[in-house]
Motif scaffolding. Structure first.
Motif, PDB file in Angstrom:
ATOM      1  N   LYS A 164      35.306   1.767 -12.105  1.00 10.32           N
ATOM      2  CA  LYS A 164      36.167   1.080 -13.194  1.00 10.32           C
ATOM      3  C   LYS A 164      36.483  -0.256 -13.548  1.00 10.32           C
ATOM      4  O   LYS A 164      36.038   0.054 -15.401  1.00 10.32           O
ATOM      5  CB  LYS A 164      37.563   2.048 -12.381  1.00 10.32           C
ATOM      6  CG  LYS A 164      38.449   2.336 -13.607  1.00 10.32           C
ATOM      7  CD  LYS A 164      39.988   2.370 -13.353  1.00 10.32           C
ATOM      8  CE  LYS A 164      40.491   2.512 -13.589  1.00 10.32           C
ATOM      9  NZ  LYS A 164      41.875   2.745 -13.664  1.00 10.32           N
ATOM     10  N   ALA A 165      36.247  -0.612 -13.387  1.00  7.87           N
ATOM     11  CA  ALA A 165      36.443  -2.117 -13.616  1.00  7.87           C
ATOM     12  C   ALA A 165      35.132  -2.802 -14.166  1.00  7.87           C
ATOM     13  O   ALA A 165      35.326  -3.349 -15.054  1.00  7.87           O
ATOM     14  CB  ALA A 165      36.032  -3.438 -11.771  1.00  7.87           C
ATOM     15  N   LYS A 166      33.837  -2.386 -13.359  1.00 11.39           N
ATOM     16  CA  LYS A 166      32.550  -2.253 -14.320  1.00 11.39           C
ATOM     17  C   LYS A 166      32.388  -1.706 -15.666  1.00 11.39           C
ATOM     18  O   LYS A 166      32.289  -2.527 -16.762  1.00 11.39           O
ATOM     19  CB  LYS A 166      31.519  -1.962 -13.415  1.00 11.39           C
ATOM     20  CG  LYS A 166      29.972  -2.473 -13.898  1.00 11.39           C
ATOM     21  CD  LYS A 166      28.870  -1.818 -13.499  1.00 11.39           C
ATOM     22  CE  LYS A 166      27.616  -2.241 -13.947  1.00 11.39           C
ATOM     23  NZ  LYS A 166      26.341  -1.126 -12.939  1.00 11.39           N
ATOM     24  N   ALA A 167      32.925  -0.601 -16.117  1.00  8.86           N
ATOM     25  CA  ALA A 167      32.916   0.258 -17.404  1.00  8.86           C
ATOM     26  C   ALA A 167      34.045  -0.406 -18.547  1.00  8.86           C
ATOM     27  O   ALA A 167      33.810  -0.605 -19.310  1.00  8.86           O
ATOM     28  CB  ALA A 167      33.512   1.356 -16.827  1.00  8.86           C
ATOM     29  N   GLU A 168      34.823  -0.751 -17.648  1.00  7.31           N
ATOM     30  CA  GLU A 168      36.281  -2.121 -18.632  1.00  7.31           C
ATOM     31  C   GLU A 168      35.716  -2.908 -18.602  1.00  7.31           C
ATOM     32  O   GLU A 168      35.557  -2.754 -20.238  1.00  7.31           O
ATOM     33  CB  GLU A 168      37.573  -2.028 -17.475  1.00  7.31           C
ATOM     34  CG  GLU A 168      38.173  -0.701 -17.594  1.00  7.31           C
ATOM     35  CD  GLU A 168      39.617  -0.877 -16.693  1.00  7.31           C
ATOM     36  OE1 GLU A 168      39.555  -2.568 -16.241  1.00  7.31           O
ATOM     37  OE2 GLU A 168      40.315  -0.419 -16.623  1.00  7.31           O
ATOM     38  N   LYS A 169      34.914  -3.580 -18.110  1.00  4.84           N
ATOM     39  CA  LYS A 169      33.865  -5.069 -18.362  1.00  4.84           C
ATOM     40  C   LYS A 169      33.262  -4.895 -19.805  1.00  4.84           C
ATOM     41  O   LYS A 169      32.595  -5.544 -20.628  1.00  4.84           O
ATOM     42  CB  LYS A 169      33.077  -5.249 -17.082  1.00  4.84           C
ATOM     43  CG  LYS A 169      33.211  -7.087 -16.951  1.00  4.84           C
ATOM     44  CD  LYS A 169      32.840  -7.266 -15.713  1.00  4.84           C
ATOM     45  CE  LYS A 169      31.842  -8.942 -15.644  1.00  4.84           C
ATOM     46  NZ  LYS A 169      31.630  -9.397 -15.048  1.00  4.84           N
TER      47      LYS A 169
END
Length: 64
Positions: free
Chosen positions: A14-19
Motif C-alpha cells: 500500500k505504501a509503495k502504491a501511494e509513493k
C-alpha cells in the motif's frame, strides 16, 4: 476460512502504491523540459521589459 494475509506485505504494498502515485503527480506538476523552462523565462523577461517601459516616473524624482 480465508487464507491468512501477511499484514506487513499488505502495508508495504500500500505504501509503495501511494509513493508511485505521488511520484506520478509530481512528474505531471513539476516535470518540464529545459526548452520549456527557457521559453517561460524569455516570455517573463519580455513581459517585464514591456511593463517597465509603461511605468510612470516616481514623484520623488520629480520633487528633487
Amino acid at each position: 476460512m480465508s487464507d491468512p494475509v501477511n499484514l506487513n506485505k499488505f502495508r508495504k504494498a500500500k505504501a509503495k502504491a501511494e509513493k508511485e502515485q505521488k511520484a506520478k503527480e509530481n512528474r505531471a506538476k513539476f516535470g518540464r523540459t529545459k526548452v520549456q523552462k527557457q521559453l517561460d523565462k524569455s516570455r517573463a523577461d519580455k513581459l517585464s521589459k514591456i511593463t517597465e517601459g509603461h511605468l510612470l516616473k516616481d514623484k520623488s524624482e520629480d520633487d528633487g
